[in-house]
Write a protein that holds these residues in place. Structure first.
Motif, PDB file in Angstrom:
ATOM      1  N   GLY A  44       0.786  -1.220   0.000  1.00 57.94           N
ATOM      2  CA  GLY A  44       0.000   0.000   0.000  1.00 57.94           C
ATOM      3  C   GLY A  44       0.820   1.273   0.000  1.00 57.94           C
ATOM      4  O   GLY A  44       0.328   2.328   0.345  1.00 57.94           O
ATOM      5  N   TYR A 263     -12.104  -3.183   2.964  1.00 61.21           N
ATOM      6  CA  TYR A 263     -11.496  -1.880   2.698  1.00 61.21           C
ATOM      7  C   TYR A 263     -10.948  -1.331   4.008  1.00 61.21           C
ATOM      8  O   TYR A 263     -11.619  -1.380   5.041  1.00 61.21           O
ATOM      9  CB  TYR A 263     -12.526  -0.910   2.102  1.00 61.21           C
ATOM     10  CG  TYR A 263     -13.117  -1.429   0.813  1.00 61.21           C
ATOM     11  CD1 TYR A 263     -12.590  -1.059  -0.419  1.00 61.21           C
ATOM     12  CD2 TYR A 263     -14.192  -2.320   0.825  1.00 61.21           C
ATOM     13  CE1 TYR A 263     -13.111  -1.559  -1.595  1.00 61.21           C
ATOM     14  CE2 TYR A 263     -14.725  -2.822  -0.346  1.00 61.21           C
ATOM     15  CZ  TYR A 263     -14.177  -2.436  -1.555  1.00 61.21           C
ATOM     16  OH  TYR A 263     -14.688  -2.934  -2.731  1.00 61.21           O
ATOM     17  N   GLN A 275      -7.036   1.550   1.398  1.00 61.37           N
ATOM     18  CA  GLN A 275      -6.547   0.343   0.739  1.00 61.37           C
ATOM     19  C   GLN A 275      -7.647  -0.710   0.588  1.00 61.37           C
ATOM     20  O   GLN A 275      -8.199  -1.177   1.584  1.00 61.37           O
ATOM     21  CB  GLN A 275      -5.411  -0.257   1.578  1.00 61.37           C
ATOM     22  CG  GLN A 275      -4.759  -1.467   0.969  1.00 61.37           C
ATOM     23  CD  GLN A 275      -3.940  -1.123  -0.252  1.00 61.37           C
ATOM     24  OE1 GLN A 275      -3.045  -0.284  -0.183  1.00 61.37           O
ATOM     25  NE2 GLN A 275      -4.268  -1.739  -1.371  1.00 61.37           N
ATOM     26  N   ARG A 290      -5.215  -0.208  -5.751  1.00 62.61           N
ATOM     27  CA  ARG A 290      -6.135   0.901  -5.477  1.00 62.61           C
ATOM     28  C   ARG A 290      -6.766   1.469  -6.745  1.00 62.61           C
ATOM     29  O   ARG A 290      -7.537   2.428  -6.671  1.00 62.61           O
ATOM     30  CB  ARG A 290      -5.387   2.039  -4.779  1.00 62.61           C
ATOM     31  CG  ARG A 290      -4.726   1.662  -3.478  1.00 62.61           C
ATOM     32  CD  ARG A 290      -4.146   2.904  -2.835  1.00 62.61           C
ATOM     33  NE  ARG A 290      -3.157   2.577  -1.831  1.00 62.61           N
ATOM     34  CZ  ARG A 290      -2.467   3.487  -1.157  1.00 62.61           C
ATOM     35  NH1 ARG A 290      -2.642   4.771  -1.401  1.00 62.61           N
ATOM     36  NH2 ARG A 290      -1.581   3.117  -0.246  1.00 62.61           N
TER      37      ARG A 290
END
Length: 595
Positions: A44, A263, A275, A290
């Protein structure tokens, strides 16, 4: 080292999701075959742009069947993924296979169904050099380039660092294009929210889930809030709650963690990362791209985290994303995060009472943190082992002289004792089966609690069975029975208390802490203190010669003044003890009922 984790692992936990991540790094064992194709750690974060590691090879030409030594070196790093690709198709499948030189620090992976086609780390320890052999296949293309992804730590990594290009002897020279590595897509833009969410449109324009049900995130810091607002073919999502780590929600086909669309909003320093992820069984979330999210925004203020994003209702070409025009159970969870890594949720997730379609008519709903079956399990066990068994024990131990008159053929104390103990056994057996109904089998995630519970149930069933075969009063075996009956009963009470201490900390019951532990300690002290008072009282009377044995009482059927006073004292202590037990029971049951 990668957040793609398939580790066993709330219960509902569901969502349970979420989330018990290694303190060193995700996937520290290098089992990262799902990242073979893109070679991108699903952390992420954005990859670093300027590589500080490089690849060298033992020769620049090769023939099919050759073995070429490949060396990765540079500043200390924890994880890596090394592959060989066709230089003219760097996004294609890996070419050839590798042979290890040091299996302590590197291991082979099977990527694209090609055994040994990639190499990764075996542990998160820091290393500065990795050496392996690459085996050229018989059908190798003319030009091969080595690529490596290197992870220094969770949020610092480099993707597809290009290595040397090696060629077959008779191949035409390879012309390097302007960009040899496919451009890494940048993360979608994220903006900063300028004002707090509010609940004014809940049930009117927004589909809202709130805890407490009537809270407003604009006015109440402790409000957990999740809303969905449909806009043509997309849905705008808003999430808010008091968290210093992360907030998350998930769509699920059932009330169990696994195969869910999740999420997360993860705090890192003074930034929030939004994310998407998915859950596979009772494991940590697997972070996804994403690219499916738009209009991402976040806000941090006074310990409250808020984030929002938009996604299309249907994403048919995207794996792991559910269609939002279908009914699901919805989970909401929060927990701690450190350096972008998330840990197990801090309490049992909130789960909607039934399935909902968030694109349907707007609603204003709540949820629960603990299912009715688990509430009933805890309540029945508390009634049995905080109330009925403890009173029954005191009556059998201290009230034989007080209530010695016959009732239905037996002494009153015995009838009361037997009734309370049979009630304890019945409540224990009923409570015992409820978690099995809820879980659909054995719970492997409840620690020692279920094992101790099984022992308690066995003893609770054996006690009345043993009592049914009690020898007569003057039978030589009576003494053996008395000691056996006392030992089993005492063991059952001690183990039951230990099981309750452990059970109170399980997320399925979700009792608020730390007062629950203090209350349980208070009950144990209350019971032990009462027994000590009655023991001292009985000892003093026996020292003064004022207590008559059972045989004499049965003959005389009369008491001295001292005996009457002693019995009155015992009755008063018992009355106070029962009142105290009722108070403890109300505290426990109220805590269970509020969930």
């Amino acid at each position: 080292m990668w957040l793609k984790m398939a580790v066993p692992g709330f219960t509902l936990g569901a969502f349970i999701l979420l989330l018990h991540v290694s303190s060193v790094a995700n996937y520290p064992n290098g089992k990262i075959t799902n990242s073979c194709h893109r070679m991108i750690p699903e952390h992420g974060h954005s990859p670093q742009s300027d590589p500080v590691h490089h690849i060298s090879v033992s020769q620049m030409t090769f023939r099919p069947g050759d073995q070429i030594k490949v060396t990765l070196s540079g500043l200390p790093f924890k994880g890596f993924l090394l592959e060989a690709r066709d230089t003219e198709d760097l996004s294609g499948s890996p070419i050839g296979s590798f042979t290890l030189i040091d299996s302590q620090v590197s291991q082979l992976l099977t990527c694209e169904d090609i055994q040994g086609s990639a190499v990764s780390h075996t542990n998160p320890s820091k290393k500065t050099e990795i050496k392996v052999y690459w085996n050229a296949p018989s059908s190798a293309p003319n030009h091969i380039q080595f690529l490596v992804t290197v992870v220094e730590k969770y949020k610092i990594y480099w993707v597809k660092i290009p290595g040397p290009i090696i060629s077959q002897p008779n191949a035409l020279p390879f012309t390097t294009p302007e960009t040899t590595i496919a451009h890494l897509s940048t993360l979608p833009p994220v903006s900063h929210l300028t004002k707090s969410f509010n609940a004014s449109d809940c049930g009117n324009k927004k589909f809202c889930i709130r805890s407490p049900l009537s809270c407003d995130p604009e006015k109440e810091r402790a409000c957990f809030f999740l809303s969905f607002t449909r806009d043509d073919q997309s849905v705008m999502v808003e999430m808010s709650g008091p968290s210093q780590g992360y907030l998350s929600f998930a769509f699920s086909h059932d009330r169990w963690m696994g195969d869910d669309d999740a999420y997360l909003c993860i705090r890192e320093d003074q930034t929030v990362y939004i994310q998407p992820s998915h859950l596979t069984g009772r494991s940590h979330p697997v972070m996804d791209s994403r690219d499916t999210l738009e209009d991402m925004a976040w806000r941090l203020e006074d310990g409250v985290m808020q984030c929002s994003f938009r996604r299309n209702i249907t994403l048919p070409a995207v794996k792991n994303r559910f269609d939002l025009n279908t009914s699901y159970y919805i989970f909401i969870a929060d927990g701690a995060a450190d350096d972008g890594r998330i840990y197990k949720h801090s309490q049992q997730p909130l789960i909607t009472y039934e399935k909902h379609d968030v694109t349907d008519s707007p609603k204003n709903i709540g949820g629960f943190h603990s299912l009715l079956l688990l509430k009933a399990h805890g309540a029945l066990m508390f009634v049995a082992w905080v109330t009925t068994v403890s009173i029954g024990v005191l009556i059998a131990r201290f009230f034989k002289p007080v209530w010695s008159k016959a009732f239905l053929g037996k002494a009153v104390w015995f009838q009361v004792h037997r009734m309370l103990m049979l009630t304890t056994s019945a409540l224990t057996c009923i409570a015992f089966v409820l978690p099995f109904i809820y879980r659909g089998g054995w719970s492997w995630y409840a620690g020692y609690h279920p094992y101790l519970g099984c022992i308690v149930v066995i003893l609770a069933v054996l006690q009345p069975l043993l009592a049914a075969f009690r020898p007569p009063l003057h039978d030589p075996r009576r003494q053996v029975f008395n000691w056996t009956h006392w030992s089993m009963g005492t063991a059952a009470r001690i183990i039951a208390v230990a099981a309750m201490f452990l059970g109170m900390d399980l997320p399925g019951l979700n009792l608020p802490g730390p007062w629950k532990t203090y209350a349980m300690i208070g009950f144990v002290a209350w019971h032990v203190g009462t027994e000590i008072v009655l023991e001292i009282h009985a000892y003093r009377l026996s020292r003064n010669g004022e207590i008559l044995d059972d045989a004499r009482i049965q003959i005389l059927q009369s008491f001295t003044v001292a005996e009457a006073e002693g019995h009155a004292f015992k009755k008063a202590v018992l009355a106070i003890y029962i009142c105290g037990n009722v108070i403890f029971l109300i505290i426990f049951l109220s805590a269970i009922n509020r969930l």
